[in-house]
Design an enzyme around this catalytic site. Structure first.
Site, PDB file in Angstrom:
ATOM      1  N   ARG A 142       3.057 -14.861   9.637  1.00 18.24           N
ATOM      2  CA  ARG A 142       2.566 -14.410   8.327  1.00 18.24           C
ATOM      3  C   ARG A 142       3.105 -15.471   7.425  1.00 18.24           C
ATOM      4  O   ARG A 142       3.552 -15.350   6.415  1.00 18.24           O
ATOM      5  CB  ARG A 142       2.735 -13.055   7.666  1.00 18.24           C
ATOM      6  CG  ARG A 142       2.281 -11.948   8.660  1.00 18.24           C
ATOM      7  CD  ARG A 142       0.740 -11.946   9.047  1.00 18.24           C
ATOM      8  NE  ARG A 142       0.501 -10.985   9.793  1.00 18.24           N
ATOM      9  CZ  ARG A 142       0.657 -11.263  11.247  1.00 18.24           C
ATOM     10  NH1 ARG A 142       0.801 -12.383  11.635  1.00 18.24           N
ATOM     11  NH2 ARG A 142       0.413 -10.244  12.143  1.00 18.24           N
ATOM     12  N   SER A 161      -2.022  -4.523   5.706  1.00 19.42           N
ATOM     13  CA  SER A 161      -0.516  -4.148   5.610  1.00 19.42           C
ATOM     14  C   SER A 161       0.119  -4.709   4.565  1.00 19.42           C
ATOM     15  O   SER A 161       0.305  -5.846   4.358  1.00 19.42           O
ATOM     16  CB  SER A 161       0.002  -4.974   7.136  1.00 19.42           C
ATOM     17  OG  SER A 161      -0.904  -4.601   8.258  1.00 19.42           O
ATOM     18  N   GLU A 179       4.360  -8.168   2.687  1.00 22.97           N
ATOM     19  CA  GLU A 179       3.252  -9.062   3.419  1.00 22.97           C
ATOM     20  C   GLU A 179       2.290  -9.520   2.114  1.00 22.97           C
ATOM     21  O   GLU A 179       1.959 -10.689   1.943  1.00 22.97           O
ATOM     22  CB  GLU A 179       2.679  -8.587   4.258  1.00 22.97           C
ATOM     23  CG  GLU A 179       1.748  -9.497   4.983  1.00 22.97           C
ATOM     24  CD  GLU A 179       1.186  -8.994   6.210  1.00 22.97           C
ATOM     25  OE1 GLU A 179       0.011  -9.460   6.559  1.00 22.97           O
ATOM     26  OE2 GLU A 179       1.668  -8.263   7.268  1.00 22.97           O
TER      27      GLU A 179
END
Length: 343
Positions: free
Chosen positions: A164, A240, A338
């Site tokens: 990520r 998420s 995230e």
């Protein structure tokens, strides 16, 4: 180019947080940036890049110029017997693009179906799901400098992709606007299914692996996501909220001794990635709501924090802080967000 002042971002972020931007600008071509920079009022403000707001949590109005890319064209730039290279405008909806590739019979992006966001956000966030990541297929990223409009192209090796993560999220955050992304995909006869993710493999167990098409994978992923993940059009969320934490082998064994069997993925350097959703659910947060009932943890998936009504960004931030503190206390694990929180 389109410029709007005092612009509400409520319908431009998937949490549906009602904040305003001083200016909201939709850019399509290189010359738009130099035109904007010639306006002294606009040039004097800080600039911020935004896709469709699917990985952002706003907590206040923005005294900024919010810039988004409108370029949406898809073109084949190269192909050989087994592969095709597609150059895609950063403003195109990601799921729309993935479905286009599946319609053509191409392999490579089918596991990433139904991820909210734009094509331009894919390399920035290095989006991933069900055993695949954007970096697996990206070969080049073309950007525009938000200060002078200059073009710059990055090869895959220049992008510093990680979990990520990318150079566009770190070193060049809010300075380089992704304009086009090039993907190398496999043609129908040359590809094969990625069944690394066990629930996906189980969902397709009635078919032989050699019989599967990219459409089969795409449809299965969409069905899984729709069953497990809250629809952001109904309940605002940004996917998420936390990254899956990674711990050492020694500490993982300590956790197993204390908490019993724990789902994990062993990395190439012998570390253990633990699902953040499992930790949150184990700690009793799944389905819980804040005191004001406006924000909570999804009943479908513990990794999703949800706006159930008119929640403010601060409500969701507070909820996330309580969860992080509890996981730290119970498991000794620090959860990293995230989602990008704009405080």
């Amino acid at each position: 180019m389109r410029i709007q002042a005092n612009y509400s971002l409520k319908n431009r972020n998937t949490f549906h947080i009602d904040v305003k931007a001083h200016y909201f600008v939709e850019i399509e071509k290189q010359s738009d940036i130099t035109t904007l920079r010639s306006d002294l009022k606009i040039a004097a403000l800080p600039w911020m890049i935004m896709g469709c707001g699917s990985n952002l949590l706003f907590t206040h109005d923005l005294d900024k110029v919010v810039v988004t890319c409108r370029f949406k064209k898809i073109k084949i730039v190269k192909e050989d017997a087994d592969n095709v290279w597609l150059s895609v405008g950063a403003g195109l909806d990601w799921h729309t693009f993935v479905e286009h590739t599946v319609d053509q019979g191409y392999w490579g992006l089918e596991n990433l179906a139904l991820i909210p966001g734009t094509v331009g956000a894919a390399p920035v966030q290095n989006i991933g799901a069900y055993g695949a990541e954007a970096e697996d297929t990206i070969t080049r990223v073309q950007t525009l400098n938000l200060f002078n409009g200059e073009r710059r192209e990055f090869r895959h090796s220049d992008c510093q992709f990680g979990y990520r993560q990318s150079i566009f999220k770190t070193e060049y955050e809010n300075s380089l606007l992704v304009h086009r992304v090039t993907f190398r995909l496999r043609k129908a006869h040359a590809g094969q299914p990625n069944l690394y993710y066990e629930p996906l493999k189980e969902a397709l167990s009635d078919k032989e692996k050699g019989e599967l098409t990219s459409r089969d994978i795409f449809d299965a992923v969409v069905k899984i996501r729709q069953n497990r993940i809250p629809d952001p059009h109904i309940y605002g969320n940004a996917g998420s909220f936390f990254k899956n934490p990674i711990v050492s082998e020694e500490y993982f064994q300590e956790l197993v001794e204390k908490h019993g069997d724990i789902p994990y993925h062993k990395t190439l350097d012998n570390q253990y990635k633990i699902p953040a959703a499992w930790l949150i659910e184990k700690a009793g947060w799944k389905g819980k709501r804040c005191v004001n009932k406006k924000a909570g943890v999804s009943e479908k998936h513990a990794l999703f924090l949800v706006n159930y009504g008119d929640a403010k960004g601060e409500d969701i931030v507070m909820l996330s802080q309580h969860i992080r503190e509890d996981i730290d206390h119970k498991f000794g694990i620090h959860l990293e967000c995230e989602v990008i929180i704009l405080k």
